[in-house]
Design an enzyme around this catalytic site. Sequence first.
Site, PDB file in Angstrom:
ATOM      1  N   ASP A 196      -7.095  -8.258 -43.507  1.00 19.64           N
ATOM      2  CA  ASP A 196      -5.576  -8.128 -43.562  1.00 19.64           C
ATOM      3  C   ASP A 196      -4.911  -9.020 -44.650  1.00 19.64           C
ATOM      4  O   ASP A 196      -4.884 -10.122 -44.404  1.00 19.64           O
ATOM      5  CB  ASP A 196      -5.104  -8.285 -42.047  1.00 19.64           C
ATOM      6  N   ASP A 197      -4.009  -8.293 -45.302  1.00 19.07           N
ATOM      7  CA  ASP A 197      -3.329  -9.068 -46.360  1.00 19.07           C
ATOM      8  C   ASP A 197      -4.081  -9.943 -47.291  1.00 19.07           C
ATOM      9  O   ASP A 197      -3.408 -10.548 -47.987  1.00 19.07           O
ATOM     10  CB  ASP A 197      -2.213  -9.945 -45.593  1.00 19.07           C
ATOM     11  N   CYS A 237       0.650  -2.512 -43.799  1.00 18.11           N
ATOM     12  CA  CYS A 237      -0.565  -2.438 -43.166  1.00 18.11           C
ATOM     13  C   CYS A 237      -0.657  -0.955 -42.711  1.00 18.11           C
ATOM     14  O   CYS A 237      -1.628  -0.429 -42.900  1.00 18.11           O
ATOM     15  CB  CYS A 237      -0.385  -3.389 -41.902  1.00 18.11           C
ATOM     16  N   HIS A 276      -3.816   0.023 -37.156  1.00 15.94           N
ATOM     17  CA  HIS A 276      -2.455  -0.926 -37.189  1.00 15.94           C
ATOM     18  C   HIS A 276      -2.362  -0.775 -35.441  1.00 15.94           C
ATOM     19  O   HIS A 276      -2.179   0.268 -34.914  1.00 15.94           O
ATOM     20  CB  HIS A 276      -1.181  -0.570 -37.817  1.00 15.94           C
ATOM     21  N   ASP A 315      -6.414  -4.507 -46.542  1.00 14.59           N
ATOM     22  CA  ASP A 315      -5.570  -3.403 -46.484  1.00 14.59           C
ATOM     23  C   ASP A 315      -4.457  -3.377 -47.684  1.00 14.59           C
ATOM     24  O   ASP A 315      -3.938  -2.197 -47.950  1.00 14.59           O
ATOM     25  CB  ASP A 315      -5.094  -3.135 -45.099  1.00 14.59           C
ATOM     26  N   HIS A 316      -4.145  -4.257 -48.508  1.00 16.09           N
ATOM     27  CA  HIS A 316      -3.550  -4.106 -49.659  1.00 16.09           C
ATOM     28  C   HIS A 316      -3.292  -5.662 -50.298  1.00 16.09           C
ATOM     29  O   HIS A 316      -3.991  -6.519 -49.789  1.00 16.09           O
ATOM     30  CB  HIS A 316      -1.716  -3.837 -49.189  1.00 16.09           C
TER      31      HIS A 316
END
Length: 527
Positions: free
Chosen positions: A49-50, A96, A150, A339-340
């Site tokens: 995540d992130d 997310c 999410h 995710d990004h």
Amino acid sequence: MREPRSRALLALLSSARLLLAGFCFIVIEIATHDGTCSPKFNVLFLVSDDMRPQLNAYLGEDFPSSTHPRMHTPHLDGLASRSLLLKRAYVQQAVCSPSRTSLLTGRRPDTTRVYDLQHYFRSVGGNFTTIPQYFKSHGYVTAGMGKIFHPGRASNFNDPISWTEPYYSEDNHHWVEEQKNSWFAVNDEETKKFPLPDQLTAQHAIETLTRLAPKAKTGEQPIFVAVGYHKPHLPFVFPSSFLDFYPREDVQLPKNPFAPAYLPEDVWSDFSELRKYKDVADKYGYGAINTTLPNDVVINLRRAYYSAISYTDSLVGKVLQTLDDLELSNNTIVSFWGDHGWQIGEHGEWCKHTNFEIATHAPMMVHVPGLTNTGIVTEHLTEFVDLFPTLAEAAGLPKIPLCPENSANIATCTEGISMVPLMKSNQDIDWKTAAFSQYPKMLIDGDIMMGYSMRTYQYRYTEWLPFDMPAYKPFDDVPVYVVELYDHAVDPDENVNVADFGSYAAVRKILHEKLSQGWRGALPKSG
């Protein structure tokens, strides 16, 4: 499953490229290197995540920052060395739930109709098949844990239809106070008594793989195991020993702690996600354009972010080691993605929530036994919607068809393309010419504008359009609010918006036409 009686028979089967249903499943013209014929591939689906591409495997022009310490990411670097490493993979929206929904369904935000952290795609977009659901429908045991979708109402609590096993969500009660600050390095010894959430997820993954391994190894029961780590998402809470990899004197400030020149203020993100933590709050302003946090705060946050990445890498390593120990590595596809991207002070921005390169560019790699073992690096533009059809093809499952213009009532299709061809012929391949992202922004008067962003091999071009949220589309025949254009050949950090420069007028016209054609216009001509 009966094994071939001789090497000659194996060679005959392999050279003939036969698929013998019920006896031996040979996928993508390969067999396992131990001389046996492989059943259906298992899948280990790893998520962070992130996490921006802050990995040693990305060092070079695709690394997210030119000012950084040496990263300690040995396990992900090792996985990259035996994978298709996607140096230029782009998310469809840098937040997310929209990003995960897009990847997991293989469809873009304007189809899923998920632009926030509240809406559930099956309620607003359509009853779309997800990646784990597709494998489940083809006989796989599907087990999910940590953060894949999410959580909460945005996924109807982890999309139960996607899984054959009860979904595992870790207990996080012990560390509530530590998570009120933007970062906290916890005592390593205390984590032995009270494991951090991602440590619990990794342990559950190990236990799940161990339990399912006997049948997965023989091919009696293929498995799809999805392991989602929360870090390096805020707050950056990690064992303190990981700070040792990043001495404070090695951590530098970003070179561009300012907004791009000629960037309209309307498209600025005020990084409210970071400002909710009590050690930041609004002590240093309210996230206005060209305001920055104090240097020591920036240094500490960057150091903590790097440490959280290395912490996540260590947990990935534990699960990958288990795969080896259980002798599952030779018949298991392993994918990893973040995710990004994420901003840690570049442009004076923090978090995601923008269309900048540093927010939309994310890590992705796919290991397919026998096909990517020696490592394949590609600079071709790829998108997160491409992973669904890739995994299906790599596993030997039926091909995912391309979605028509209106796919609301079609359960299984994709708005991406399989990346398996990049594993076979990476260089002179007919491939897509652009990657597409988008991000919504609410204006002061309450109107919504949508920033549609396109990354070509040289440029990032973005148009911000008035957006009719109930209709899920831009207004027709209206002027564009804002245009951004960055030339990566001379400005890889996107420090100057040249959209209104006369010298770029012809380029802007070409890019406008290409963006108007959308993602379908950028598909390979041979596809």
